[in-house]
Design an enzyme around this catalytic site. Sequence first.
Site, PDB file in Angstrom:
ATOM      1  N   LYS A  82      -0.147 -16.592   4.252  1.00  0.00           N
ATOM      2  CA  LYS A  82       1.193 -17.183   4.376  1.00  0.00           C
ATOM      3  C   LYS A  82       1.438 -18.192   3.265  1.00  0.00           C
ATOM      4  O   LYS A  82       2.552 -18.287   2.736  1.00  0.00           O
ATOM      5  CB  LYS A  82       1.379 -17.837   5.741  1.00  0.00           C
ATOM      6  CG  LYS A  82       2.804 -18.344   5.956  1.00  0.00           C
ATOM      7  CD  LYS A  82       3.047 -18.801   7.381  1.00  0.00           C
ATOM      8  CE  LYS A  82       4.489 -19.223   7.578  1.00  0.00           C
ATOM      9  NZ  LYS A  82       4.755 -19.660   8.978  1.00  0.00           N
ATOM     10  N   CYS A 177      -5.524 -10.913  13.468  1.00  0.00           N
ATOM     11  CA  CYS A 177      -5.541 -12.179  12.743  1.00  0.00           C
ATOM     12  C   CYS A 177      -6.170 -13.233  13.644  1.00  0.00           C
ATOM     13  O   CYS A 177      -5.765 -13.379  14.803  1.00  0.00           O
ATOM     14  CB  CYS A 177      -4.121 -12.585  12.357  1.00  0.00           C
ATOM     15  SG  CYS A 177      -4.014 -14.259  11.677  1.00  0.00           S
ATOM     16  N   ASP A 184      -3.827  -6.272  12.699  1.00  0.00           N
ATOM     17  CA  ASP A 184      -3.909  -5.840  11.302  1.00  0.00           C
ATOM     18  C   ASP A 184      -4.384  -4.389  11.300  1.00  0.00           C
ATOM     19  O   ASP A 184      -5.381  -4.060  11.946  1.00  0.00           O
ATOM     20  CB  ASP A 184      -4.906  -6.703  10.518  1.00  0.00           C
ATOM     21  CG  ASP A 184      -4.474  -8.160  10.412  1.00  0.00           C
ATOM     22  OD1 ASP A 184      -3.274  -8.403  10.206  1.00  0.00           O
ATOM     23  OD2 ASP A 184      -5.341  -9.045  10.541  1.00  0.00           O
ATOM     24  N   GLU A 217     -10.849  -9.850   4.740  1.00  0.00           N
ATOM     25  CA  GLU A 217     -12.045  -9.945   3.897  1.00  0.00           C
ATOM     26  C   GLU A 217     -13.313 -10.061   4.742  1.00  0.00           C
ATOM     27  O   GLU A 217     -14.351  -9.462   4.428  1.00  0.00           O
ATOM     28  CB  GLU A 217     -11.929 -11.165   2.975  1.00  0.00           C
ATOM     29  CG  GLU A 217     -10.727 -11.127   2.039  1.00  0.00           C
ATOM     30  CD  GLU A 217      -9.484 -11.803   2.624  1.00  0.00           C
ATOM     31  OE1 GLU A 217      -8.603 -12.163   1.836  1.00  0.00           O
ATOM     32  OE2 GLU A 217      -9.392 -11.957   3.862  1.00  0.00           O
TER      33      GLU A 217
END
Length: 270
Positions: A82, A177, A184, A217
């Site tokens: 964000k 998230c 996601d 990640e």
Amino acid sequence: MSVEQSLLGKETQYPTSYQPDVLFPIARAQSREKYAHIEGITQGKDWWHVFEISWLNAHGIPQVAIGRITLPASSPNLIESKSLKLYFNSLNFTQFDSTQSFIETVEKDLSAAAGAKVELTLFQVDDLEISKPQGICIDDLMPERLEQHPDATLLKLDESDEEIEVELYSHLLRSNCPVTGQPDWGTVFIRFKGKKPCYRSILAYIISYRQHNGFHEQCVEQIFADIWQNLQPEKLMVYATYTRRGGLDINPCRVSDLTWMPKPIRLARQ
């Protein structure tokens, strides 16, 4: 900085003037502690596609492009998504003498936040082509067991004891998230050299992420580490292409051997 201090999940005002200080770095070290001994956990790249890039040229005329950010996996920090969106919004009304000047400014700011050299490549809005996945899709296989959270014990070798080199992929990657709880979605590619894995077990393992809370990640690094430790390949690549949110998509890739680094792609869901 801790992720709890970030702007994720919070109402924010969108800046209309250049604000590099809005970028929010998140240290990679904590999530990597239990994988520190894994070869390749810091080898690779995080590719971001940025679909909402705009700035003003020297005459004040708006310019638009699609960007690909390349951030090394060895960087001490990742950048919270964000804050990256807000950063690019802050450039919308800023004049630059040239496109190269814009690129250099962005690279300087992102490199400072990541703690390593970050590169930005710009594409004309019609030029970032959609690719088709290459390899064997495992999505139609039937797993023996299903779990709702990551479970490395699902990973098994094939009974054949055959030595192979193969690239598998699945569109069924889903995680959440860790701050907002939003899902996601992604496609994950696994290139593997060594004793043949059980493809059904790899699919079961990928499905087990469906209720897992983790940044893109971190999920890719956990997948890489679990496969490396449990299936013990000679070489391994894990590359996930996540769908877009807020004008950004994130595509982490980790490799045990740098010669296995793929070229970044964009899939239809992105």
